[in-house]
Motif scaffolding. Sequence first.
Motif, PDB file in Angstrom:
ATOM      1  N   SER A  27       0.811  -1.216   0.000  1.00  0.00           N
ATOM      2  CA  SER A  27       0.000   0.000   0.000  1.00  0.00           C
ATOM      3  C   SER A  27       0.846   1.268   0.000  1.00  0.00           C
ATOM      4  N   GLY A  28       2.061   1.170   0.524  1.00  0.00           N
ATOM      5  CA  GLY A  28       2.890   2.356   0.665  1.00  0.00           C
ATOM      6  C   GLY A  28       2.410   3.260   1.784  1.00  0.00           C
ATOM      7  N   LYS A  29       1.469   2.776   2.591  1.00  0.00           N
ATOM      8  CA  LYS A  29       0.906   3.557   3.697  1.00  0.00           C
ATOM      9  C   LYS A  29       1.495   3.083   5.019  1.00  0.00           C
ATOM     10  N   PRO A  30       1.713   4.014   5.958  1.00  0.00           N
ATOM     11  CA  PRO A  30       2.371   3.637   7.211  1.00  0.00           C
ATOM     12  C   PRO A  30       1.463   2.969   8.243  1.00  0.00           C
ATOM     13  N   THR A  31       0.138   3.167   8.136  1.00  0.00           N
ATOM     14  CA  THR A  31      -0.744   2.694   9.197  1.00  0.00           C
ATOM     15  C   THR A  31      -1.861   1.831   8.641  1.00  0.00           C
ATOM     16  N   LEU A  32      -1.864   0.569   9.068  1.00  0.00           N
ATOM     17  CA  LEU A  32      -2.925  -0.367   8.692  1.00  0.00           C
ATOM     18  C   LEU A  32      -3.393  -1.101   9.943  1.00  0.00           C
ATOM     19  N   ALA A  33      -4.558  -1.704   9.846  1.00  0.00           N
ATOM     20  CA  ALA A  33      -5.087  -2.506  10.958  1.00  0.00           C
ATOM     21  C   ALA A  33      -5.597  -3.829  10.405  1.00  0.00           C
ATOM     22  N   THR A  34      -5.421  -4.879  11.181  1.00  0.00           N
ATOM     23  CA  THR A  34      -5.967  -6.185  10.811  1.00  0.00           C
ATOM     24  C   THR A  34      -7.470  -6.158  11.066  1.00  0.00           C
ATOM     25  N   VAL A  35      -8.248  -6.398  10.023  1.00  0.00           N
ATOM     26  CA  VAL A  35      -9.703  -6.449  10.145  1.00  0.00           C
ATOM     27  C   VAL A  35     -10.143  -7.873  10.441  1.00  0.00           C
ATOM     28  N   GLN A  36      -9.484  -8.829   9.799  1.00  0.00           N
ATOM     29  CA  GLN A  36      -9.828 -10.236   9.979  1.00  0.00           C
ATOM     30  C   GLN A  36      -8.593 -11.081   9.737  1.00  0.00           C
ATOM     31  N   LEU A  37      -8.444 -12.132  10.529  1.00  0.00           N
ATOM     32  CA  LEU A  37      -7.362 -13.093  10.313  1.00  0.00           C
ATOM     33  C   LEU A  37      -7.899 -14.484  10.593  1.00  0.00           C
ATOM     34  N   ASP A  38      -7.945 -15.314   9.564  1.00  0.00           N
ATOM     35  CA  ASP A  38      -8.386 -16.700   9.711  1.00  0.00           C
ATOM     36  C   ASP A  38      -7.154 -17.590   9.669  1.00  0.00           C
ATOM     37  N   THR A  39      -7.037 -18.483  10.642  1.00  0.00           N
ATOM     38  CA  THR A  39      -5.863 -19.338  10.731  1.00  0.00           C
ATOM     39  C   THR A  39      -6.278 -20.797  10.808  1.00  0.00           C
ATOM     40  N   HIS A  40      -5.572 -21.630  10.072  1.00  0.00           N
ATOM     41  CA  HIS A  40      -5.777 -23.076  10.118  1.00  0.00           C
ATOM     42  C   HIS A  40      -4.466 -23.710  10.553  1.00  0.00           C
ATOM     43  N   PHE A  41      -4.499 -24.451  11.641  1.00  0.00           N
ATOM     44  CA  PHE A  41      -3.317 -25.150  12.128  1.00  0.00           C
ATOM     45  C   PHE A  41      -3.260 -26.511  11.449  1.00  0.00           C
TER      46      PHE A  41
END
Length: 101
Positions: A36-50
Amino acid sequence: ALATEDKHHNRRGLVQGGVLMTFADRSCGMTARFVSGKPTLATVQLDTHFVEAGKIGEVLVSKPHVVRATRSLIFITTEVTVDKRCIAMASGVFKILKNEG
């Protein structure tokens, strides 16, 4: 990459799931920031499979792949591997935030 140490273990002596999730989140988030070239982002969703257990002392590798980037959201997937073994898979959505200040 993340070289796992004793401090990363769970009660079974394996790499703790939260470490895997945090590693996936950070590697994908750093990729989203770069793309993005942007300094500030936030995680909206993270799906993880072990998929398989990681052992202490192994080196985890994450190779994020950008699925799509819009003006406000970036969609990324990654596999966390040790050599050729898949330990976890994750997909995340990252929101580009407006600069504060």
